[in-house]
Each structure stands twice: as structure tokens, then as C-alpha cells.
Design a protein around this motif. Structure first.
Motif, PDB file in Angstrom:
ATOM      1  N   GLN A 196     -14.842  19.664 -32.011  1.00 54.55           N
ATOM      2  CA  GLN A 196     -16.136  19.095 -32.392  1.00 54.55           C
ATOM      3  C   GLN A 196     -16.801  18.323 -31.266  1.00 54.55           C
ATOM      4  OE1 GLN A 196     -14.778  17.183 -36.070  1.00 54.55           O
ATOM      5  NE2 GLN A 196     -16.090  18.591 -37.217  1.00 54.55           N
ATOM      6  N   ASP A 197     -16.076  18.098 -30.177  1.00 54.45           N
ATOM      7  CA  ASP A 197     -16.667  17.481 -28.995  1.00 54.45           C
ATOM      8  C   ASP A 197     -17.137  18.513 -27.988  1.00 54.45           C
ATOM      9  OD1 ASP A 197     -16.257  14.809 -29.844  1.00 54.45           O
ATOM     10  OD2 ASP A 197     -14.143  14.939 -29.238  1.00 54.45           O
ATOM     11  N   GLY A 198     -17.056  19.792 -28.376  1.00 51.29           N
ATOM     12  CA  GLY A 198     -17.529  20.856 -27.504  1.00 51.29           C
ATOM     13  C   GLY A 198     -16.548  21.288 -26.447  1.00 51.29           C
ATOM     14  N   GLU A 199     -15.286  20.851 -26.569  1.00 51.38           N
ATOM     15  CA  GLU A 199     -14.262  21.248 -25.610  1.00 51.38           C
ATOM     16  C   GLU A 199     -13.503  22.471 -26.115  1.00 51.38           C
ATOM     17  OE1 GLU A 199     -13.851  19.890 -22.612  1.00 51.38           O
ATOM     18  OE2 GLU A 199     -15.570  18.600 -23.093  1.00 51.38           O
ATOM     19  N   PRO A 200     -12.982  23.298 -25.213  1.00 49.70           N
ATOM     20  CA  PRO A 200     -12.230  24.478 -25.665  1.00 49.70           C
ATOM     21  C   PRO A 200     -11.045  24.079 -26.540  1.00 49.70           C
ATOM     22  CG  PRO A 200     -12.750  24.668 -23.328  1.00 49.70           C
ATOM     23  CD  PRO A 200     -13.133  23.273 -23.738  1.00 49.70           C
ATOM     24  N   TYR A 201     -10.906  24.777 -27.671  1.00 46.73           N
ATOM     25  CA  TYR A 201      -9.773  24.551 -28.554  1.00 46.73           C
ATOM     26  C   TYR A 201      -8.553  25.219 -27.934  1.00 46.73           C
ATOM     27  CZ  TYR A 201      -6.757  25.205 -32.661  1.00 46.73           C
ATOM     28  OH  TYR A 201      -5.693  25.238 -33.532  1.00 46.73           O
ATOM     29  N   PRO A 202      -7.469  24.479 -27.675  1.00 48.49           N
ATOM     30  CA  PRO A 202      -6.339  25.056 -26.923  1.00 48.49           C
ATOM     31  C   PRO A 202      -5.552  26.104 -27.682  1.00 48.49           C
ATOM     32  CG  PRO A 202      -5.838  22.816 -27.633  1.00 48.49           C
ATOM     33  CD  PRO A 202      -7.288  23.042 -27.939  1.00 48.49           C
ATOM     34  N   GLY A 203      -5.836  26.307 -28.975  1.00 49.45           N
ATOM     35  CA  GLY A 203      -5.168  27.352 -29.739  1.00 49.45           C
ATOM     36  C   GLY A 203      -5.980  28.624 -29.872  1.00 49.45           C
ATOM     37  N   CYS A 204      -7.069  28.757 -29.098  1.00 46.91           N
ATOM     38  CA  CYS A 204      -7.962  29.919 -29.226  1.00 46.91           C
ATOM     39  C   CYS A 204      -7.482  31.076 -28.356  1.00 46.91           C
ATOM     40  CB  CYS A 204      -9.382  29.538 -28.827  1.00 46.91           C
ATOM     41  SG  CYS A 204     -10.538  30.933 -28.836  1.00 46.91           S
ATOM     42  N   PRO A 205      -7.107  32.206 -28.950  1.00 42.37           N
ATOM     43  CA  PRO A 205      -6.642  33.345 -28.151  1.00 42.37           C
ATOM     44  C   PRO A 205      -7.711  33.919 -27.224  1.00 42.37           C
ATOM     45  CG  PRO A 205      -5.878  33.544 -30.412  1.00 42.37           C
ATOM     46  CD  PRO A 205      -6.879  32.427 -30.395  1.00 42.37           C
ATOM     47  N   ARG A 206      -8.981  33.968 -27.679  1.00 44.24           N
ATOM     48  CA  ARG A 206     -10.024  34.548 -26.827  1.00 44.24           C
ATOM     49  C   ARG A 206     -10.270  33.661 -25.607  1.00 44.24           C
ATOM     50  NH1 ARG A 206     -15.931  35.108 -26.285  1.00 44.24           N
ATOM     51  NH2 ARG A 206     -16.432  37.318 -25.943  1.00 44.24           N
ATOM     52  N   THR A 207     -10.264  32.354 -25.803  1.00 50.46           N
ATOM     53  CA  THR A 207     -10.444  31.442 -24.680  1.00 50.46           C
ATOM     54  C   THR A 207      -9.309  31.595 -23.681  1.00 50.46           C
ATOM     55  OG1 THR A 207     -11.630  29.889 -26.094  1.00 50.46           O
ATOM     56  CG2 THR A 207     -10.731  29.018 -24.036  1.00 50.46           C
ATOM     57  N   PHE A 208      -8.093  31.764 -24.175  1.00 50.59           N
ATOM     58  CA  PHE A 208      -6.942  32.015 -23.300  1.00 50.59           C
ATOM     59  C   PHE A 208      -7.160  33.275 -22.466  1.00 50.59           C
ATOM     60  CE2 PHE A 208      -2.932  34.639 -23.390  1.00 50.59           C
ATOM     61  CZ  PHE A 208      -2.405  34.151 -22.203  1.00 50.59           C
ATOM     62  N   ALA A 209      -7.572  34.362 -23.103  1.00 52.69           N
ATOM     63  CA  ALA A 209      -7.780  35.613 -22.367  1.00 52.69           C
ATOM     64  C   ALA A 209      -8.875  35.445 -21.314  1.00 52.69           C
ATOM     65  CB  ALA A 209      -8.120  36.740 -23.331  1.00 52.69           C
ATOM     66  N   ARG A 210      -9.958  34.780 -21.677  1.00 47.91           N
ATOM     67  CA  ARG A 210     -11.034  34.587 -20.697  1.00 47.91           C
ATOM     68  C   ARG A 210     -10.559  33.730 -19.525  1.00 47.91           C
ATOM     69  NH1 ARG A 210     -15.256  32.093 -21.311  1.00 47.91           N
ATOM     70  NH2 ARG A 210     -14.888  30.849 -23.191  1.00 47.91           N
ATOM     71  N   ARG A 211      -9.730  32.730 -19.805  1.00 45.27           N
ATOM     72  CA  ARG A 211      -9.221  31.878 -18.737  1.00 45.27           C
ATOM     73  C   ARG A 211      -8.350  32.680 -17.758  1.00 45.27           C
ATOM     74  NH1 ARG A 211      -6.781  28.512 -21.752  1.00 45.27           N
ATOM     75  NH2 ARG A 211      -4.582  28.909 -21.236  1.00 45.27           N
ATOM     76  N   MET A 212      -7.525  33.585 -18.286  1.00 47.70           N
ATOM     77  CA  MET A 212      -6.706  34.414 -17.415  1.00 47.70           C
ATOM     78  C   MET A 212      -7.568  35.379 -16.595  1.00 47.70           C
ATOM     79  SD  MET A 212      -3.666  33.321 -17.717  1.00 47.70           S
ATOM     80  CE  MET A 212      -4.441  31.708 -17.967  1.00 47.70           C
ATOM     81  N   LEU A 213      -8.615  35.904 -17.182  1.00 45.82           N
ATOM     82  CA  LEU A 213      -9.508  36.797 -16.445  1.00 45.82           C
ATOM     83  C   LEU A 213     -10.248  36.043 -15.346  1.00 45.82           C
ATOM     84  CD1 LEU A 213     -10.792  38.776 -19.526  1.00 45.82           C
ATOM     85  CD2 LEU A 213      -9.477  39.763 -17.640  1.00 45.82           C
ATOM     86  N   GLU A 214     -10.561  34.777 -15.604  1.00 49.76           N
ATOM     87  CA  GLU A 214     -11.178  33.952 -14.563  1.00 49.76           C
ATOM     88  C   GLU A 214     -10.198  33.694 -13.423  1.00 49.76           C
ATOM     89  OE1 GLU A 214     -12.442  30.551 -16.768  1.00 49.76           O
ATOM     90  OE2 GLU A 214     -14.052  31.651 -17.797  1.00 49.76           O
ATOM     91  N   ARG A 215      -8.922  33.481 -13.751  1.00 51.95           N
ATOM     92  CA  ARG A 215      -7.903  33.333 -12.702  1.00 51.95           C
ATOM     93  C   ARG A 215      -7.804  34.613 -11.870  1.00 51.95           C
ATOM     94  NH1 ARG A 215      -2.130  31.688 -14.550  1.00 51.95           N
ATOM     95  NH2 ARG A 215      -1.809  32.155 -12.339  1.00 51.95           N
ATOM     96  N   LEU A 216      -7.866  35.754 -12.551  1.00 51.84           N
ATOM     97  CA  LEU A 216      -7.822  37.033 -11.842  1.00 51.84           C
ATOM     98  C   LEU A 216      -9.015  37.160 -10.903  1.00 51.84           C
ATOM     99  CD1 LEU A 216      -6.194  39.736 -11.671  1.00 51.84           C
ATOM    100  CD2 LEU A 216      -7.784  40.634 -13.390  1.00 51.84           C
ATOM    101  N   ALA A 217     -10.184  36.727 -11.373  1.00 55.07           N
ATOM    102  CA  ALA A 217     -11.381  36.772 -10.527  1.00 55.07           C
ATOM    103  C   ALA A 217     -11.215  35.901  -9.291  1.00 55.07           C
ATOM    104  CB  ALA A 217     -12.605  36.335 -11.337  1.00 55.07           C
ATOM    105  N   GLY A 218     -10.422  34.820  -9.418  1.00 56.52           N
ATOM    106  CA  GLY A 218     -10.139  33.986  -8.266  1.00 56.52           C
ATOM    107  C   GLY A 218      -9.363  34.715  -7.183  1.00 56.52           C
ATOM    108  N   HIS A 219      -8.700  35.788  -7.555  1.00 52.95           N
ATOM    109  CA  HIS A 219      -8.015  36.655  -6.584  1.00 52.95           C
ATOM    110  C   HIS A 219      -8.932  37.781  -6.100  1.00 52.95           C
ATOM    111  CE1 HIS A 219      -3.830  35.115  -6.908  1.00 52.95           C
ATOM    112  NE2 HIS A 219      -4.243  34.719  -8.100  1.00 52.95           N
ATOM    113  N   GLY A 220     -10.206  37.708  -6.486  1.00 53.19           N
ATOM    114  CA  GLY A 220     -11.159  38.733  -6.075  1.00 53.19           C
ATOM    115  C   GLY A 220     -11.060  40.024  -6.855  1.00 53.19           C
ATOM    116  N   LEU A 221     -10.501  39.953  -8.097  1.00 51.93           N
ATOM    117  CA  LEU A 221     -10.240  41.171  -8.865  1.00 51.93           C
ATOM    118  C   LEU A 221     -10.917  41.122 -10.229  1.00 51.93           C
ATOM    119  CD1 LEU A 221      -6.424  41.500  -8.100  1.00 51.93           C
ATOM    120  CD2 LEU A 221      -8.320  42.682  -6.969  1.00 51.93           C
ATOM    121  N   GLU A 222     -11.354  42.278 -10.668  1.00 49.60           N
ATOM    122  CA  GLU A 222     -11.964  42.450 -11.988  1.00 49.60           C
ATOM    123  C   GLU A 222     -11.152  43.475 -12.767  1.00 49.60           C
ATOM    124  OE1 GLU A 222     -16.444  43.086 -12.826  1.00 49.60           O
ATOM    125  OE2 GLU A 222     -15.591  45.112 -12.624  1.00 49.60           O
ATOM    126  N   LEU A 223     -10.850  43.145 -14.016  1.00 46.22           N
ATOM    127  CA  LEU A 223     -10.139  44.089 -14.881  1.00 46.22           C
ATOM    128  C   LEU A 223     -11.135  44.914 -15.673  1.00 46.22           C
ATOM    129  CD1 LEU A 223      -6.961  43.649 -16.947  1.00 46.22           C
ATOM    130  CD2 LEU A 223      -9.031  44.345 -18.163  1.00 46.22           C
TER     131      LEU A 223
END
Length: 444
Positions: free
Chosen positions: A93-120
Motif C-alpha cells: 500500500q506504500d507503492g513498493e514491490p510486494y516481495p511475494g510477487c512472482p511476476r515482479t521476481f521474473a522481471r527483476r531477473m530479466l533486468e539482471r540479465l539486461a545488465g549483462h547486455g542480454l535480452e531473453l
């Protein structure tokens, strides 16, 4: 395109693999994008049978999360006139990511992958049962399949042709697209492949695919099951993830390299990371008790922790594609996955394992070009080939030992996922296989 849309289903997949929805009229969509729609965090620890467990972080009736629809991934559903489907992230309710959200987890991992210069880029290739459901109830009879074969047969296609025509038309008209459709091996079983999408859209599209299949089936008087096994002792349903890695120059790194089967060094390291994590990943990709009726040798379910070019018994099948098409077509297929898997958790966990391989600069062992079951056990061991967990209990034990996946998922998501897996194991393991199948048949 909002033309004709009257209501939007906000969709999320919880740790049990069940897809939940909350619906709003179209006029409320803009407000929902800004402020979300409420949902109790306790759904994070719901089980497949709607029982509720608890984790160290989640229990009881208090608290709230906000379902935040993603307008860029919202799709009007041709087979459900007046409806659109919107995947959601969860915030507090404060607008922060809910740490139990599976979609947010997947997006976070894809952002880490982008940090390696890679797109899935990837997609889920889904198998499902089509048939007529008996009257629901405690003594519900088995469903009647829409076809009884032959496997991949023209006769089976003719049996479901009106459904197939409407299904392909719906996917094409709503922009999802179809790569191929055919009758599969098991009774009443069909398979559908859709085009690859970029990043999180691969998992979002899986929700759209399932809902569209259900709607077209309903319109033709059928019922659909995405359960791992619909009939005990028969071949089950897979939901295989196909993926490729692309660099900033728009090059597919699964071809044109000097590594195994033409992989680049990055693609090899990513694949090796996934291979190393396969035993722990199995609790996520095959998360239900009936998943292990499917994940068995000789069923092309990928029950072996190995990789090979076009090896359909290997958990990791490397697909090169036809000569001339390889710059676009070369990809890795994760076969040890069924439709009980949460597509966001599976995508995020596989990417996390691949990143671990990249960061540790792992290399692949030699590819396996034979059926691993045909290789003598002693030689299998010398080659490092092992069978994946044969039960949910075994898979849970492997996941518990993975600090890499705990760190990637975070304690809240990791512990709540394990809590739901343990609770379902305690309910269903040891039951008669027929009873287990019946309990899961219409839940996914």
C-alpha cells in the motif's frame, strides 16, 4: 485497442500454479493502473485445493497488496467478446514491490540479465486435454476425450477441427499468433505453440493462451485441463519453455559461436547454469504431486539432468533449427516443466540459474545423444547424468539446498513457495494415483 471491451480480468498466478482473477469494468482501468485493486497477501500461501498454509512471513487475514495491471501487456480476448486480460504486478500500500510477487521476481531477473547486455526471447509450448467433463461432484467420472488418437493423426484432427479452426482464428485475430497446432500423443491431448515474445511477455502470453483455449473450448461445449496428468498411467501435459538470448546488436547467441553445437560463450555459460540448477529447479517447474506421474523416463518429459541436440528425453533440448533459419530459430527448450508450474516463477528461476552460469563462467559437459535410460547406470554416473527428482519430496529437498535460488527469489517468496509445496506434499503424496489425478484435474 479497447474497442468492444467492457470488462478487464486482472490475472495473477499464485504459488500453487492456480491463476486468479479480479475483474473491473473498463471505465475503472485507468484508476487501477494508478492505484491498483486490493488482494490479501494470504493468497501467496494458498494451496491447489484452496486450503491455506502459512510461511514465516505470511499468515492470517491481515494486510493488503495492490494488483497493478500492465497496460502494455493487456490483450483483448477475441473468444471472450467484451473482455480483456491484464497481467499484474503486486505492490504494497506504500507503492513498493510486494516481495511475494512472482511476476515482479521474473522481471527483476530479466533486468539482471539486461545488465549483462542480454535480452531473453521465448515462449511456452503448451499441451492440454480437451474433452467433455462429467457432472462435478465427489464421485465425478472421468472426462470423455475429444479424440482417442491416433497420436498426431489426421483422424484426431478431424475430430476437433471446428474447435481448432476457431482457436487458430482467435489467436490470429487478437495478435497472439500461432506457430503450430496438432493432436498430441495422449488421449484427448493437443499441443499449441505461439511465437516468441521478449522478456516478461513470454510468461504473460502463457496466461492469454490458457484463457483463450478455455474460452474457445467452452464455446464448443468442451472442457480443458492443463493438469500435469489427466489420466493416471498415461502420458501427461508439458509446458515447455523455449528461450534464446540476444545481444545488443540483435544477434541470437545460440548460434554462430565456437562453443558446443555453435553456441557462443555466453549462451553456453547460461545453459550450463540452468543445467547445474536443474535438480533444484524441478520443484518450481514440476511443482505438484501429480507432476511426478508425468516426469518419468520414456515419456519425452525431460526427466534426465543433461542436455543434447534434439534429445527429447533430456531436460534441456538444444534446438538448432533448419539450415538457413538458425540465426532466428536456434533456441534452448526446457522440457522438464508442466502446466502446474507458475510461468513467472519458472521463467525467473531459470533466468536466475542462467545468470549464475554466466557469472561463474560455467562450461557444458558433452551433449547426450542417446536416450539416457539406455545408457548403463555406471556409465551414466561417469558422464554426470542423473535422473531428476522422482517425487515432490525429493524436489523440495533439492530446492531447500539452493542458496542461489533463495537469494534470487528473496526470503518471502522462497519461503512461501516452499510452504505451499510442503503442504501439498503432505496432503497428496501417498494417496492412490487415481485420487491424486482427480484432485488436480480441473485446478489448472
Amino acid at each position: 485497442d479497447a474497442s468492444g471491451v467492457e470488462a478487464v480480468a486482472l490475472a495473477l498466478v499464485i504459488n500453487s500454479g492456480v491463476t486468479l482473477v479480479k475483474t473491473i469494468p473498463l471505465r475503472r482501468f485507468e484508476d487501477a493502473v494508478r492505484f491498483g485493486i486490493g488482494l490479501s497477501p494470504v493468497f501467496t500461501v494458498f494451496q491447489v485445493d484452496d486450503q491455506i498454509t502459512s510461511s514465516p512471513h505470511i499468515a492470517g487475514p491481515t494486510g493488503d497488496t495492490r494488483l497493478m495491471p500492465d497496460p502494455s501487456q493487456t490483450v483483448g480476448l477475441v473468444a471472450s467478446p467484451g473482455w480483456a486480460l491484464a497481467p499484474v504486478d503486486q505492490l504494497d500500500q506504500d507503492g513498493e514491490p510486494y516481495p511475494g510477487c512472482p511476476r515482479t521476481f521474473a522481471r527483476r531477473m530479466l533486468e539482471r540479465l539486461a545488465g549483462h547486455g542480454l535480452e531473453l526471447r521465448g515462449c511456452y509450448e503448451i499441451e492440454f486435454f480437451l474433452g467433455h467433463r462429467a457432472a462435478p461432484g465427489p464421485d465425478e467420472a472421468d472426462p470423455t476425450p475429444a479424440h482417442t488418437g491416433p497420436a498426431y493423426g489426421a483422424i484426431a484432427l478431424a475430430d476437433v477441427e471446428p474447435f481448432a479452426t476457431a482457436l487458430i482464428r482467435a489467436f490470429e485475430e487478437q495478435g497472439t499468433g500461432v506457430m503450430q497446432f496438432h493432436p498430441e500423443y495422449s488421449t484427448g491431448q493437443l499441443e499449441l505453440s505461439v511465437p516468441h515474445s521478449v522478456g516478461i511477455a513470454a510468461a504473460d502470453t502463457d496466461l492469454v493462451v490458457r484463457h483463450t483455449i478455455r474460452a474457445v473450448a467452452r464455446n464448443h461445449g468442451y472442457a480443458v485441463s492443463f493438469a500435469p496428468v489427466v489420466f493416471a498411467e498415461r502420458v501427461g501435459n508439458g509446458n515447455h519453455l523455449h528461450l534464446s538470448l540476444w545481444n545488443r546488436n540483435g544477434r541470437n547467441l545460440f548460434q554462430g559461436g565456437r562453443g558446443p553445437e555453435g553456441m557462443t560463450r555466453e549462451a553456453e555459460a547460461f545453459t550450463a547454469g540452468v543445467l547445474a540448477a536443474l535438480p533444484a529447479l524441478t520443484a518450481i517447474t514440476a511443482p505438484s504431486v501429480p507432476s511426478y506421474q508425468r516426469l518419468q523416463p520414456h515419456r519425452w518429459s525431460g526427466p534426465w539432468a543433461c542436455w543434447g541436440r534434439e534429445n527429447r528425453e533430456a531436460a534441456l533440448r538444444f534446438v538448432t533449427g533448419m539450415v538457413g533459419s538458425r540465426p532466428d530459430a536456434a533456441n534452448l527448450e526446457v522440457k522438464s516443466m508442466d502446466p502446474a508450474a507458475n510461468p513467472y516463477l519458472a521463467l525467473g528461476a531459470i533466468v536466475a540459474a542462467g545468470i549464475d552460469g554466466l557469472e561463474r563462467e560455467l562450461s557444458l559437459p558433452d551433449p547426450v545423444q542417446d536416450d539416457p535410460a539406455s545408457i548403463p547406470a555406471r556409465k551414466r554416473r561417469s558422464l554426470g547424468i542423473r535422473q531428476l527428482p522422482a517425487s515432490l519430496t525429493e524436489a523440495i529437498a533439492e530446492l531447500e539446498k539452493s542458496p542461489m535460488l533463495r537469494e534470487a527469489m528473496g526470503d518471502v517468496l522462497f519461503d512461501s513457495f516452499l510452504a505451499t509445496r510442503r503442504a501439498e506434499r503432505d496432503v497428496f503424496e501417498g494417496q492412490d494415483p487415481e485420487d491424486v489425478v482427480r484432485a488436480h484435474r480441473w485446478r489448472y
